[in-house]
Design an enzyme around this catalytic site. Structure first.
Site, PDB file in Angstrom:
ATOM      1  N   ASP A  98       0.761  -1.142  -0.159  1.00 31.33           N
ATOM      2  CA  ASP A  98       0.037  -0.122  -0.018  1.00 31.33           C
ATOM      3  C   ASP A  98       1.009   1.333   0.055  1.00 31.33           C
ATOM      4  O   ASP A  98       1.894   1.328   0.800  1.00 31.33           O
ATOM      5  CB  ASP A  98      -0.861  -0.089   1.240  1.00 31.33           C
ATOM      6  CG  ASP A  98      -2.196   0.507   1.007  1.00 31.33           C
ATOM      7  OD1 ASP A  98      -2.439   1.506   0.526  1.00 31.33           O
ATOM      8  OD2 ASP A  98      -3.189  -0.143   1.489  1.00 31.33           O
ATOM      9  N   ASP A 199      -2.975   4.630  -2.190  1.00 29.90           N
ATOM     10  CA  ASP A 199      -4.085   5.490  -1.118  1.00 29.90           C
ATOM     11  C   ASP A 199      -4.413   6.738  -1.432  1.00 29.90           C
ATOM     12  O   ASP A 199      -3.507   7.497  -1.657  1.00 29.90           O
ATOM     13  CB  ASP A 199      -3.636   5.204   0.151  1.00 29.90           C
ATOM     14  CG  ASP A 199      -4.509   5.710   1.250  1.00 29.90           C
ATOM     15  OD1 ASP A 199      -5.476   4.879   1.486  1.00 29.90           O
ATOM     16  OD2 ASP A 199      -4.335   6.617   2.073  1.00 29.90           O
ATOM     17  N   GLU A 256      -6.815   4.286  -5.742  1.00 29.36           N
ATOM     18  CA  GLU A 256      -7.909   4.374  -5.004  1.00 29.36           C
ATOM     19  C   GLU A 256      -8.577   5.991  -5.415  1.00 29.36           C
ATOM     20  O   GLU A 256      -7.903   7.013  -4.776  1.00 29.36           O
ATOM     21  CB  GLU A 256      -7.855   4.443  -3.397  1.00 29.36           C
ATOM     22  CG  GLU A 256      -9.115   4.555  -2.910  1.00 29.36           C
ATOM     23  CD  GLU A 256      -8.994   4.907  -1.349  1.00 29.36           C
ATOM     24  OE1 GLU A 256      -9.789   4.524  -0.477  1.00 29.36           O
ATOM     25  OE2 GLU A 256      -8.092   5.612  -0.941  1.00 29.36           O
ATOM     26  N   HIS A 328     -11.365  -3.055   3.405  1.00 28.94           N
ATOM     27  CA  HIS A 328     -11.469  -2.740   4.943  1.00 28.94           C
ATOM     28  C   HIS A 328     -11.881  -1.469   5.456  1.00 28.94           C
ATOM     29  O   HIS A 328     -12.047  -1.066   6.473  1.00 28.94           O
ATOM     30  CB  HIS A 328      -9.769  -2.570   5.205  1.00 28.94           C
ATOM     31  CG  HIS A 328      -9.146  -1.529   4.505  1.00 28.94           C
ATOM     32  ND1 HIS A 328      -8.925  -1.282   3.221  1.00 28.94           N
ATOM     33  CD2 HIS A 328      -8.629  -0.350   5.000  1.00 28.94           C
ATOM     34  CE1 HIS A 328      -8.438  -0.206   2.736  1.00 28.94           C
ATOM     35  NE2 HIS A 328      -8.188   0.292   3.899  1.00 28.94           N
ATOM     36  N   ASP A 329     -12.735  -0.852   4.382  1.00 31.26           N
ATOM     37  CA  ASP A 329     -13.536   0.588   4.545  1.00 31.26           C
ATOM     38  C   ASP A 329     -14.734   0.421   4.303  1.00 31.26           C
ATOM     39  O   ASP A 329     -15.625   1.435   4.495  1.00 31.26           O
ATOM     40  CB  ASP A 329     -12.829   1.602   3.619  1.00 31.26           C
ATOM     41  CG  ASP A 329     -11.463   2.147   3.867  1.00 31.26           C
ATOM     42  OD1 ASP A 329     -10.971   2.154   4.934  1.00 31.26           O
ATOM     43  OD2 ASP A 329     -10.851   2.740   2.875  1.00 31.26           O
TER      44      ASP A 329
HETATM   45  O1  TEU Z   1      -9.199   5.747   2.216  1.00 31.07           O
HETATM   46  C1  TEU Z   1      -9.918   7.030   1.684  1.00 31.07           C
HETATM   47  C2  TEU Z   1     -10.946   7.294   1.968  1.00 31.07           C
HETATM   48  O2  TEU Z   1     -11.646   7.193   2.856  1.00 31.07           O
HETATM   49  C3  TEU Z   1     -11.896   7.205   0.552  1.00 31.07           C
HETATM   50  O3  TEU Z   1     -13.169   7.049   0.717  1.00 31.07           O
HETATM   51  C4  TEU Z   1     -11.814   8.674   0.140  1.00 31.07           C
HETATM   52  O4  TEU Z   1     -12.954   9.264   0.750  1.00 31.07           O
HETATM   53  C5  TEU Z   1     -11.817   8.702  -1.534  1.00 31.07           C
HETATM   54  O5  TEU Z   1     -10.654   8.407  -1.782  1.00 31.07           O
HETATM   55  C6  TEU Z   1     -12.460   9.745  -2.066  1.00 31.07           C
HETATM   56  O6  TEU Z   1     -12.171   9.963  -3.246  1.00 31.07           O
HETATM   57  C7  TEU Z   1      -7.956   5.317   2.495  1.00 31.07           C
HETATM   58  C8  TEU Z   1      -7.845   4.086   3.440  1.00 31.07           C
HETATM   59  O7  TEU Z   1      -8.616   2.982   2.382  1.00 31.07           O
HETATM   60  C9  TEU Z   1      -8.578   4.075   4.611  1.00 31.07           C
HETATM   61  O8  TEU Z   1      -8.439   3.078   5.499  1.00 31.07           O
HETATM   62  C10 TEU Z   1      -7.548   5.346   5.186  1.00 31.07           C
HETATM   63  O9  TEU Z   1      -7.930   5.555   6.711  1.00 31.07           O
HETATM   64  C11 TEU Z   1      -7.364   6.571   4.504  1.00 31.07           C
HETATM   65  O10 TEU Z   1      -7.464   6.333   3.120  1.00 31.07           O
HETATM   66  C12 TEU Z   1      -6.505   7.280   5.140  1.00 31.07           C
HETATM   67  O11 TEU Z   1      -5.190   7.116   4.642  1.00 31.07           O
END
Ligand code: TEU
Ligand code: CA
Length: 569
Positions: A98, A199, A256, A328-329
Site C-alpha cells: 500500500d 491510497d 484509490e 477494509h473500509d
Molecule cells: O481511504 C480513503 C477514503 O476514505 C476514501 O473513501 C476517500 O474518501 C476517497 O479517496 C474519496 O475519493 C483510504 C484508506 O482506504 C483508509 O483505510 C484510510 O483510513 C484513508 O485512506 C487514510 O489513509
C-alpha cells in the site's frame, strides 16, 4: 489492446493486523501471512495486496506512516517481507504494497521538524497555512469528521489533515518533497514487489481559491470535496509520479480514485494512463441497512447492476477497473447487500458471480470467501477506529440518540470488516492464541476456513469461481472479451455476455429470493458453474429455451455461437 502481465491478476486483500498472529501478541503479522500462503494458493488467487505494514503509531491502523523505509516491528522485519515476497512468488503470487503518500503520520520526523519551524524546510513538506487563534484557515471538513485543520501549538499556524488529526497532508507542490517520495517508491520496487495499491491519491492537489464556504452541517463546516479531490492540475503530479517510478519497473498500480469523469477515464487508466487500474466505486455507498436504500435490497441490487453495467460500457476497450465487493473500509457484503434473514449458502454464493466475470481485475477481501459478517457492538467503546468515533459524534450532533447513533455505527462502520480472520473453531478462531487486538466475531466456531475446506461449502464455491476466471480455455474472453448486457428489463436478473472470436460466455444470476424466468431464450451450450449444482434443479432450461432460475441461482454459461452474435450489439 496491448497485453500486459497484470491483466491476468486475481487479487486478495490482506488486512495484516487481523489476518494471522504468529508471535502471540494478539496482532497479525507478516510471518503469520507466510504461514497462510498455502491456503491462499489453494483458493487460487495470484496477487496479494497488503494494507500498510510500515512503521506507524497506528492512529489509523497503519495509514499513518512515521517511517516510509521501515516495517513496523509489530508486523515483523524487512527480512520477513522479503521472505513473504519470495514465498508468494514461489506459489505464483505477486505482492502489492500500500502506498500512502497523500499524508504521513504526525510522528514522522519530517512533521516533527515542521512543528518546530513551520516556515522551514520541513514546514514546506506539509500543507500549513495561517489562521488566527480561534479560526482555522478555512472551514473544510475532514473526510473523517471535524475541522480539516489543526492548530500548531499556540501559534497562528494550522496544518491540514484531510483524514485523522494524526495524518498531516503532504505538500505536493514542493519538488523537494516529491523527489523524496519517488526515491522511497523506487526503493520498495527494487525489493521485488509487484506494485502498489495507491491510497487516497486523488487528494494530493488542493485548491485554495476560497476561504470559507456556507456551512453544510450543524458543525459549521463544509465538505469541500471539489477543492481537494481530482483538482485541476493534479495530472502533472500523477504523470511525474508514474514516469519517475512505476513505469521504470512495469509494475502494477491500482489507485484509490473515486469519481473519475468519463472523459478522463482514458487519461487515468487508458493504455498510457497514470495507473494500470482504479477501483470502481460505483456501488460503495449502497447499503441496504442504511440511507436511501434502507430495507429495499432488491431495488438496490438492480440499481447497482445498472451502474456497474454503465461503467463497463464506458470502460470497454479502454482499460481495466478493479472490481470488488469488500474492503477494509466498508461493512461486509452479505450485510451490505442482503438482510440477515436472507443470508444463506445460495444468496451468499451468488454474490461473487455478480462481479468476477466483468471486464477488469477481480479482487477479494480476507474472509469474504467464508462469508464473514459484521459483529454489532453493544457499546461505542468497543470500536477502535477514530473515524468511527468521529462519525458517532457527528450523529449525536445531528440529533440522534445514543442508541440510534450506535445502531447506525453498527450498520455502517468500516471496522465491521476488520475483525480477526476466522481460520478454525479453536480459541480465538486460530487467529492467535491470546486475546486479539480487536474482538473476533463469535460465529467463528461455525464460520471458519477449516470447516469450509470441504465440498459444498461457500469457500469451495469461491475456489470454483476463481478457477473458472483463471481457466485457460476462457480466460482471454473474461479479460479481453466485449461486454453485452442482457435481461436488462428484469428487476431480478443480473445477466451479461462476454464475447470474443469463437467464444460466447455469459453470467446469469437471479439476485432475488423468488424464482425468475428470462425474457429471451438463452442458447446454452454448457453450464460452467452453478451454485445449485449439489441440488436437483431440473427446472433449469437447456437448449434453446428461456431459462428458469431458482431463488439466488447463479449460472456461468458457455453459449452457442449463432447468427445473432453480430446483430446483438
Ligand atoms: O481511504 C480513503 C477514503 O476514505 C476514501 O473513501 C476517500 O474518501 C476517497 O479517496 C474519496 O475519493 C483510504 C484508506 O482506504 C483508509 O483505510 C484510510 O483510513 C484513508 O485512506 C487514510 O489513509
Ligand atoms: Ca503478532
Amino acid at each position: 489492446m496491448r497485453e500486459k502481465w497484470w491483466h491476468r491478476l486475481v487479487g486478495y486483500q490482506i488486512y495484516p493486523k487481523s489476518f494471522q498472529d504468529s508471535n502471540s501478541d494478539g496482532i497479525g503479522d507478516i510471518p503469520g501471512i507466510i504461514r497462510r500462503l498455502d491456503l491462499l494458493q489453494e483458493l487460487g488467487v495470484n496477487m496479494l495486496w497488503l494494507c500498510p505494514v510500515y512503521k506507524s503509531p497506528m492512529m489509523d491502523h497503519g495509514y499513518d506512516i512515521s517511517d516510509y523505509t521501515k516495517i513496523d516491528p509489530m508486523f515483523g522485519s524487512r527480512e520477513d517481507l522479503k521472505r513473504l515476497i519470495r514465498e508468494a512468488n514461489e506459489r505464483g503470487m505477486t505482492v502489492l504494497m500500500d502506498l500512502v503518500i497523500n499524508h504521513t503520520s504526525d510522528q514522522h520526523p519530517w512533521f516533527q521538524e515542521a512543528r518546530k519551524d513551520p516556515e522551514g524546510k520541513y514546514g514546506k513538506y506539509y500543507v500549513i497555512r495561517k489562521g488566527s487563534k480561534d479560526t482555522p484557515p478555512n472551514n473544510w471538513r475532514s473526510l473523517f469528521g471535524g475541522s480539516a485543520w489543526e492548530r500548531m501549538g499556540e501559534s497562528d499556524y494550522y496544518y491540514l489533515h484531510l483524514f485523522t488529526v494524526g495524518q498531516p497532508d503532504l505538500n505536493w507542490e514542493n519538488e523537494e518533497l516529491r523527489e523524496e517520495l519517488y526515491r522511497m517508491v523506487n526503493d520498495w520496487l527494487e525489493l521485488g514487489i509487484g506494485g502498489f495499491r495507491i491510497d487516497a491519491i486523488s487528494h494530493i492537489k488542493k485548491d485554495f481559491s476560497y476561504r470559507n464556504l456556507p456551512a453544510d452541517g450543524p458543525d459549521g463546516l463544509h465538505a469541500g470535496m471539489r477543492w481537494f479531490r481530482n483538482v485541476e492540475g493534479i495530472e502533472t503530479f500523477l504523470n511525474e509520479l508514474k514516469q519517475r517510478t512505476f513505469q521504470k519497473y512495469d509494475c502494477f498500480t491500482l489507485a484509490e480514485v473515486d469519481d473519475i469523469p468519463e472523459d478522463r477515464l482514458n487519461a487515468y487508466i487508458g493504455e498510457d494512463g497514470y495507473y494500470c487500474s482504479v477501483f470502481d466505486f460505483c456501488h460503495c455507498f449502497h447499503n441496504q441497512q442504511d440511507g436511501v436504500w434502507k430495507g429495499r435490497w432488491k431495488e438496490m441490487l438492480a440499481d447497482i447492476r445498472d451502474r456497474v453495467f454503465a461503467r463497463q460500457a464506458e470502460m470497454e476497450g479502454k482499460g481495466f477497473f478493479c472490481n470488488y465487493q469488500e474492503n477494509h473500509d466498508m461493512i461486509r457484503v452479505p450485510d451490505r447487500f442482503l438482510p440477515k434473514e436472507k443470508q444463506n449458502f445460495y444468496s451468499l454464493s451468488m454474490l461473487p458471480v455478480l462481479y468476477f466475470y466483468l471486464a477488469g481485475i477481480p479482487m477479494l477481501y480476507q474472509g469474504q470467501e467464508i462469508g464473514m459478517t459484521g459483529y454489532p457492538r453493544e457499546r461505542i467503546e468497543e470500536y477502535a477506529d477514530l473515524a468511527t468515533y468521529n462519525n458517532y459524534q457527528g450523529y449525536l450532533l445531528d440529533g440522534m440518540s445514543e442508541k440510534e447513533a450506535l445502531d447506525k455505527i453498527n450498520a455502517t462502520s468500516r471496522e465491521n470488516a476488520r475483525t480477526p480472520m476466522q481460520w478454525s473453531s479453536e480459541a480465538f478462531g486460530g487467529f492467535s492464541d491470546v486475546e486479539p487486538w480487536f474482538p473476533i466475531h463469535p460465529d467463528y466456531e461455525v464460520c471458519n476456513v477449516e470447516a469450509q475446506r470441504m465440498p459444498g461449502s461457500l469457500r469451495e464455491f469461491f475456489r470454483k469461481v476463481v478457477a473458472l476466471r483463471r481457466n485457460g480455455t476462457y480466460e482471454d474472453t473474461w479479460i479481453y472479451g466485449s461486454f453485452c448486457p442482457r435481461e436488462q428489463e428484469s428487476r431480478q436478473l443480473w445477466g451479461f455476455e462476454r464475447r470474443r472470436e469463437g467464444q460466447r460466455l455469459a453470467v446469469l444470476v437471479n439476485f432475488s429470493d423468488e424464482p425468475a424466468v428470462t425474457a429471451k431464450p438463452w442458447n446454452i451450450r454448457k453450464v460452467l458453474l452453478d451454485n445449485y449444482e449439489a441440488r436437483e434443479t431440473a427446472a433449469r432450461g437447456e437448449g434453446c429455451g428461456v431459462v428458469v432460475l431458482q431463488p439466488w441461482q447463479a449460472l456461468v454459461l458457455e453459449l452457442e455461437l449463432d447468427h445473432e452474435l453480430h446483430s446483438f450489439k
